[in-house]
Design an enzyme around this catalytic site. Structure first.
Site, PDB file in Angstrom:
ATOM      1  N   CYS A   2       4.669  15.573  -3.475  1.00 43.80           N
ATOM      2  CA  CYS A   2       5.560  16.639  -3.045  1.00 43.80           C
ATOM      3  C   CYS A   2       6.362  16.128  -1.850  1.00 43.80           C
ATOM      4  O   CYS A   2       5.840  15.430  -0.986  1.00 43.80           O
ATOM      5  CB  CYS A   2       4.854  17.922  -2.627  1.00 43.80           C
ATOM      6  SG  CYS A   2       3.920  18.671  -3.948  1.00 43.80           S
ATOM      7  N   ARG A  28       8.546  11.421  -4.822  1.00 45.13           N
ATOM      8  CA  ARG A  28       7.245  11.951  -4.413  1.00 45.13           C
ATOM      9  C   ARG A  28       6.716  13.006  -5.380  1.00 45.13           C
ATOM     10  O   ARG A  28       5.555  13.416  -5.292  1.00 45.13           O
ATOM     11  CB  ARG A  28       7.343  12.578  -3.016  1.00 45.13           C
ATOM     12  CG  ARG A  28       7.791  11.622  -1.951  1.00 45.13           C
ATOM     13  CD  ARG A  28       7.878  12.321  -0.623  1.00 45.13           C
ATOM     14  NE  ARG A  28       6.576  12.668  -0.112  1.00 45.13           N
ATOM     15  CZ  ARG A  28       5.847  11.887   0.670  1.00 45.13           C
ATOM     16  NH1 ARG A  28       6.312  10.735   1.050  1.00 45.13           N
ATOM     17  NH2 ARG A  28       4.669  12.273   1.082  1.00 45.13           N
ATOM     18  N   TRP A  75       5.069  18.093  -7.062  1.00 43.78           N
ATOM     19  CA  TRP A  75       4.163  17.448  -8.006  1.00 43.78           C
ATOM     20  C   TRP A  75       2.991  18.414  -8.127  1.00 43.78           C
ATOM     21  O   TRP A  75       2.218  18.593  -7.181  1.00 43.78           O
ATOM     22  CB  TRP A  75       3.700  16.094  -7.463  1.00 43.78           C
ATOM     23  CG  TRP A  75       2.889  15.314  -8.443  1.00 43.78           C
ATOM     24  CD1 TRP A  75       3.366  14.488  -9.421  1.00 43.78           C
ATOM     25  CD2 TRP A  75       1.465  15.285  -8.554  1.00 43.78           C
ATOM     26  NE1 TRP A  75       2.324  13.949 -10.122  1.00 43.78           N
ATOM     27  CE2 TRP A  75       1.151  14.412  -9.627  1.00 43.78           C
ATOM     28  CE3 TRP A  75       0.414  15.915  -7.873  1.00 43.78           C
ATOM     29  CZ2 TRP A  75      -0.165  14.148 -10.012  1.00 43.78           C
ATOM     30  CZ3 TRP A  75      -0.889  15.650  -8.265  1.00 43.78           C
ATOM     31  CH2 TRP A  75      -1.174  14.780  -9.319  1.00 43.78           C
ATOM     32  N   ASN A 100       3.291  20.514   1.494  1.00 42.57           N
ATOM     33  CA  ASN A 100       2.801  19.324   0.802  1.00 42.57           C
ATOM     34  C   ASN A 100       1.327  19.208   1.169  1.00 42.57           C
ATOM     35  O   ASN A 100       0.985  19.256   2.349  1.00 42.57           O
ATOM     36  CB  ASN A 100       3.593  18.095   1.290  1.00 42.57           C
ATOM     37  CG  ASN A 100       3.023  16.787   0.761  1.00 42.57           C
ATOM     38  OD1 ASN A 100       2.368  16.767  -0.269  1.00 42.57           O
ATOM     39  ND2 ASN A 100       3.292  15.699   1.474  1.00 42.57           N
ATOM     40  N   GLY A 101       0.453  19.058   0.148  1.00 41.63           N
ATOM     41  CA  GLY A 101      -0.979  18.945   0.430  1.00 41.63           C
ATOM     42  C   GLY A 101      -1.758  19.965  -0.392  1.00 41.63           C
ATOM     43  O   GLY A 101      -1.240  20.517  -1.358  1.00 41.63           O
ATOM     44  N   GLU A 485      -2.934  -5.436 -13.848  1.00 42.92           N
ATOM     45  CA  GLU A 485      -1.674  -4.905 -13.349  1.00 42.92           C
ATOM     46  C   GLU A 485      -0.668  -4.752 -14.496  1.00 42.92           C
ATOM     47  O   GLU A 485       0.067  -3.758 -14.568  1.00 42.92           O
ATOM     48  CB  GLU A 485      -1.136  -5.822 -12.240  1.00 42.92           C
ATOM     49  CG  GLU A 485       0.225  -5.474 -11.684  1.00 42.92           C
ATOM     50  CD  GLU A 485       0.335  -4.096 -11.046  1.00 42.92           C
ATOM     51  OE1 GLU A 485      -0.667  -3.380 -10.949  1.00 42.92           O
ATOM     52  OE2 GLU A 485       1.460  -3.720 -10.673  1.00 42.92           O
ATOM     53  N   LYS A 489       1.009  -1.218 -15.578  1.00 46.45           N
ATOM     54  CA  LYS A 489       2.470  -1.030 -15.615  1.00 46.45           C
ATOM     55  C   LYS A 489       2.876  -0.481 -16.980  1.00 46.45           C
ATOM     56  O   LYS A 489       3.676   0.452 -17.068  1.00 46.45           O
ATOM     57  CB  LYS A 489       3.232  -2.344 -15.374  1.00 46.45           C
ATOM     58  CG  LYS A 489       3.224  -2.899 -13.997  1.00 46.45           C
ATOM     59  CD  LYS A 489       4.030  -2.131 -12.981  1.00 46.45           C
ATOM     60  CE  LYS A 489       3.192  -1.092 -12.297  1.00 46.45           C
ATOM     61  NZ  LYS A 489       2.537  -1.454 -11.075  1.00 46.45           N
ATOM     62  N   GLU A 492       1.699   3.134 -17.570  1.00 41.65           N
ATOM     63  CA  GLU A 492       2.301   4.046 -16.599  1.00 41.65           C
ATOM     64  C   GLU A 492       3.731   4.447 -16.990  1.00 41.65           C
ATOM     65  O   GLU A 492       4.103   5.618 -16.880  1.00 41.65           O
ATOM     66  CB  GLU A 492       2.315   3.300 -15.254  1.00 41.65           C
ATOM     67  CG  GLU A 492       2.639   4.091 -14.051  1.00 41.65           C
ATOM     68  CD  GLU A 492       2.453   3.252 -12.769  1.00 41.65           C
ATOM     69  OE1 GLU A 492       2.463   2.010 -12.832  1.00 41.65           O
ATOM     70  OE2 GLU A 492       2.322   3.867 -11.705  1.00 41.65           O
ATOM     71  N   HIS A 508     -17.450  -9.160 -26.372  1.00 43.82           N
ATOM     72  CA  HIS A 508     -18.532  -8.229 -26.025  1.00 43.82           C
ATOM     73  C   HIS A 508     -18.133  -6.791 -26.343  1.00 43.82           C
ATOM     74  O   HIS A 508     -18.772  -5.848 -25.864  1.00 43.82           O
ATOM     75  CB  HIS A 508     -18.907  -8.389 -24.554  1.00 43.82           C
ATOM     76  CG  HIS A 508     -19.431  -9.746 -24.234  1.00 43.82           C
ATOM     77  ND1 HIS A 508     -20.649 -10.204 -24.669  1.00 43.82           N
ATOM     78  CD2 HIS A 508     -18.859 -10.793 -23.568  1.00 43.82           C
ATOM     79  CE1 HIS A 508     -20.832 -11.451 -24.264  1.00 43.82           C
ATOM     80  NE2 HIS A 508     -19.751 -11.829 -23.603  1.00 43.82           N
ATOM     81  N   LYS A 607       4.915   9.033  -6.518  1.00 43.87           N
ATOM     82  CA  LYS A 607       4.801   7.766  -5.795  1.00 43.87           C
ATOM     83  C   LYS A 607       3.659   7.756  -4.772  1.00 43.87           C
ATOM     84  O   LYS A 607       2.854   6.852  -4.744  1.00 43.87           O
ATOM     85  CB  LYS A 607       6.135   7.484  -5.093  1.00 43.87           C
ATOM     86  CG  LYS A 607       6.189   6.168  -4.374  1.00 43.87           C
ATOM     87  CD  LYS A 607       6.368   5.031  -5.356  1.00 43.87           C
ATOM     88  CE  LYS A 607       6.376   3.685  -4.672  1.00 43.87           C
ATOM     89  NZ  LYS A 607       6.071   2.618  -5.624  1.00 43.87           N
TER      90      LYS A 607
HETATM   91  C1  AGP Z   1       1.280   1.714  -9.284  1.00 45.13           C
HETATM   92  O1  AGP Z   1       2.301   1.383 -10.123  1.00 45.13           O
HETATM   93  C2  AGP Z   1       1.034   3.098  -8.988  1.00 45.13           C
HETATM   94  N1  AGP Z   1       2.032   4.019  -9.201  1.00 45.13           N
HETATM   95  C3  AGP Z   1      -0.189   3.480  -8.218  1.00 45.13           C
HETATM   96  O2  AGP Z   1      -1.291   2.939  -8.889  1.00 45.13           O
HETATM   97  C4  AGP Z   1      -0.250   3.069  -6.725  1.00 45.13           C
HETATM   98  O3  AGP Z   1      -0.339   1.695  -6.615  1.00 45.13           O
HETATM   99  C5  AGP Z   1      -1.445   3.766  -6.077  1.00 45.13           C
HETATM  100  O4  AGP Z   1      -1.271   5.146  -6.147  1.00 45.13           O
HETATM  101  C6  AGP Z   1      -1.663   3.336  -4.642  1.00 45.13           C
HETATM  102  O5  AGP Z   1      -0.561   3.649  -3.844  1.00 45.13           O
HETATM  103  P1  AGP Z   1      -0.423   3.025  -2.398  1.00 45.13           P
HETATM  104  O6  AGP Z   1      -0.262   1.552  -2.564  1.00 45.13           O
HETATM  105  O7  AGP Z   1       0.794   3.672  -1.829  1.00 45.13           O
HETATM  106  O8  AGP Z   1      -1.656   3.363  -1.645  1.00 45.13           O
END
Ligand code: AGP
Length: 612
Positions: A2, A28, A75, A100-101, A485, A489, A492, A508, A607
């Protein structure tokens, strides 16, 4: 999560700032947005489900105009994505709030307020703030500051809030606990925002609020501020150095594309500290030499992509610095019975510096007596570095795309630099070896630029991935986190189900998934495990799986039926994981393009994850 904005502008319409600021904070959270502006003697509110642009169009159509207002991009946590759940929330036409929160005790508060006669229009936790402030405001003869103070005393949880009242034309009250909030100062105009990107088109003079702060603002700045102990306090005004250009798309179609392509520069900027200053502990803070000399092990806490950079860092810290290193997901660590070790260095890694789980994990470690902490973070003055004993900032520049790219590779540069620094201090890295590491770092941006040239080939692969529903990513050793990673990606931003495994684990269990519909991405550079990886690839080929191999020139792979190979220019030694991250980023980006998903704003995500 948010984004909140607000402004008191003596001579200008606030709507221009609110909508511009919300668009910059859209990363955000972006499921709905809204503004509340004091127009004459009433509060006019506009809310819309969907992107900020829709809400802005509606506000323009309505001709909303005023000098004091607040705004929010959401969000969703409590309650679905609907207009009634969108912020701002208003109580009795008198009080408007953006938040926000999460208010953890909102159910009790809701019951209390209902018993006082309040009715609720939304399923949000935020509406209790609006009613609670209004209740206090009416009781205390319309003192907005005292009303927010009394209401906040009842809340448990995390919040950054902005509050206006329909009969106060000059003032706004803000409060912060656990979520970021800054105040920015212009010429007879005062702004609030969740982060600096929302305000720098208007002013660069900012002051970050601390947890527990409550402040009364007017067009000339902060009129009154009480800290968490109820004491009058002042917050230092700083000049933000963030460039406006770093927040603009420029010639790119998406921020993710821009941020992938910015990596040679971001890596060079981040490496500069080691290239210019050497692998010296002072790069991490003035007390770092003493702190590093007294530690016997390292614990790294992080989430998501930052967790994967930590996993990569473990390999370097153990192989180069020979220091036992343990990596944990922050949200798990914070609820675990931990055996504390005061001689352990606790490292937190975070792009945003405000991820709640990482922050709470650090606080938990500190509460157990683990006093030595280092934060690796991309956002200056964010919460994590402020709570840490030592800090080294990545110099990636603003990362707007929800999928982290340049933050990851620059975190790796810092972790590598830390490993060499500790290696030197502990007598495992001699001068000659340190010079060799320096040279590897110096050449890295150029090598990455070469990998960027492979983009057309990777984009062609992405077309094939776009038609799939599942994918596997394999790597071994230090390239296993790159596979993790890559899978993150892909899932996501394309919503393709992707999993990563150390290649040796395939037989396994996951091998059962492999058939002609399962693309298998393999990170296979020329390292000591290459022959093992090749054997694992045979296991896939034998089951009809289609292999997509990222190798370097020295790996000696040839293409064959069901085996596609893209070669990165040459082996870059210890920094190979950084280089091999670029292709998996590009693969996901182009697969998202081909599937028509929004790589910058993937569904359900935001984000900065400032909630549990
Ligand atoms: C990665 O592509 C993400 N959107 C997410 O996993 C992110 O890395 C994670 O939320 C941690 O965020 P930060 O690095 O701001 O702590």
């Amino acid at each position: 999560m948010c984004g909140i904005v607000g402004a008191i502008r003596a001579h200008h319409n606030v709507v221009d700032f609110l909508t511009d600021g919300l668009k910059r904070l859209e990363y955000r959270g972006y499921d709905s947005s809204g503004i509340a502006v004091q127009t004459g003697n009433k509060i006019t509110r506009v809310r819309r489900v969907g992107r900020v642009q829709l809400m802005e169009n509606a506000a323009r159509e309505k001709g909303v105009h005023g000098h004091i207002g607040i705004g929010h991009t959401r969000w969703a946590t409590h309650g679905g994505v609907t207009e009634p759940n969108a912020h701002p929330h208003i109580s009795g036409g008198l009080i408007a709030v953006v938040h926000n929160g999460i208010i953890e005790n909102f159910e009790e508060e809701r019951a209390r307020l209902q018993s006082l006669g309040y009715t609720f229009e939304s399923q949000t936790d935020t509406e209790v703030i609006a009613h609670s402030v209004k209740h206090e405001y009416e009781r205390n003869g319309h003192n907005l500051f005292a009303a927010v103070e009394a209401a906040c005393a009842r809340f448990h949880g995390a919040y950054a809030i902005g509050v206006i009242a329909d009969d106060n034309h000059k003032e706004m009250v803000v409060a912060r606990m656990g979520c970021p909030l800054l105040v920015a100062f212009g010429n007879e105009e005062t702004f609030i925002a969740s982060d600096v990107s929302a305000v720098i088109a208007f002013t660069r003079n900012i002051a970050c609020l601390d947890d527990g702060d409550i402040a009364l603002l007017n067009a000339n700045g902060i009129e009154k501020l009480l800290d968490k102990n109820g004491q009058a306090a002042e917050r230092k005004v700083k000049v933000s150095e963030l460039s406006l250009a770093s927040l603009e798309l420029g010639p790119y179609s998406h921020f993710m594309q821009k941020e992938i392509h910015e990596q040679p520069r971001a890596i060079a900027d981040t490496a500069e500290v080691f290239l210019d200053g050497g692998f010296e502990p002072e790069n991490f803070g003035t007390t770092a030499r003493e702190v590093f000399a007294g530690i016997d092990s390292i614990k790294i806490l992080a989430c998501g992509t930052s967790y994967y950079s930590a996993l990569t860092g473990k390999y370097w810290l153990e192989s180069i610095a020979k220091i036992p290193t343990d990596v944990e997901i922050a949200s798990e660590y914070r609820y675990r019975d931990v055996i504390a070790n005061p001689k352990q260095l606790v490292i937190t890694i975070s792009q945003s510096g405000e991820t709640l789980d990482t922050m709470e994990a650090l606080k938990y470690a500190q509460s157990l007596g683990q006093t030595h902490s280092l934060s690796i973070c991309n956002v200056l003055e964010s919460a994590l570095p402020r709570e840490s004993e030592l800090v080294l900032y990545t110099r990636a520049g603003a990362e707007i795309g929800v999928a982290s790219t340049k933050a990851f590779t620059t975190q790796l540069v810092v972790l590598f630099g830390l490993a060499v620094t500790l290696g030197k201090m502990r007598g495992h890295v001699g001068e000659e070896q340190a010079r060799a590491y320096t040279e590897e770092l110096r050449q890295l941006p150029g090598s990455i630029q070469h990998v960027m040239n492979l983009e057309p080939q990777i984009a062609a692969w992405a077309q094939k991935f776009a038609e799939k529903s599942n994918a596997l990513f394999l790597g071994r050793g230090i390239h296993y986190p790159v596979a993790l990673e890559g899978a993150l990606k892909l899932k996501e931003i394309t919503y393709i189900h992707a999993e990563a495994y150390p290649a040796g684990e395939l037989k396994h269990g996951p091998l059962a998934l492999v058939d002609e519909n399962m693309p298998v991405v393999v990170i296979a550079p020329h390292d000591k495990l290459l022959d093992k990886v090749k054997a694992n690839m045979q296991e896939v080929s034998a089951r009809g799986g289609e292999l997509f191999v990222f190798a370097d020139l020295d790996s000696n792979f040839t293409e064959s039926e069901g085996v596609h190979v893209i070669r990165t220019p040459r082996h870059v030694g210890d920094l190979s994981p950084i280089l091999h991250t670029i292709p998996v980023q590009l693969l996901s980006y182009h697969a998202a393009l081909a599937r028509g998903t929004d790589g910058d704003k993937p569904r359900n995500l935001a984000k900065s994850v400032t909630v549990e």
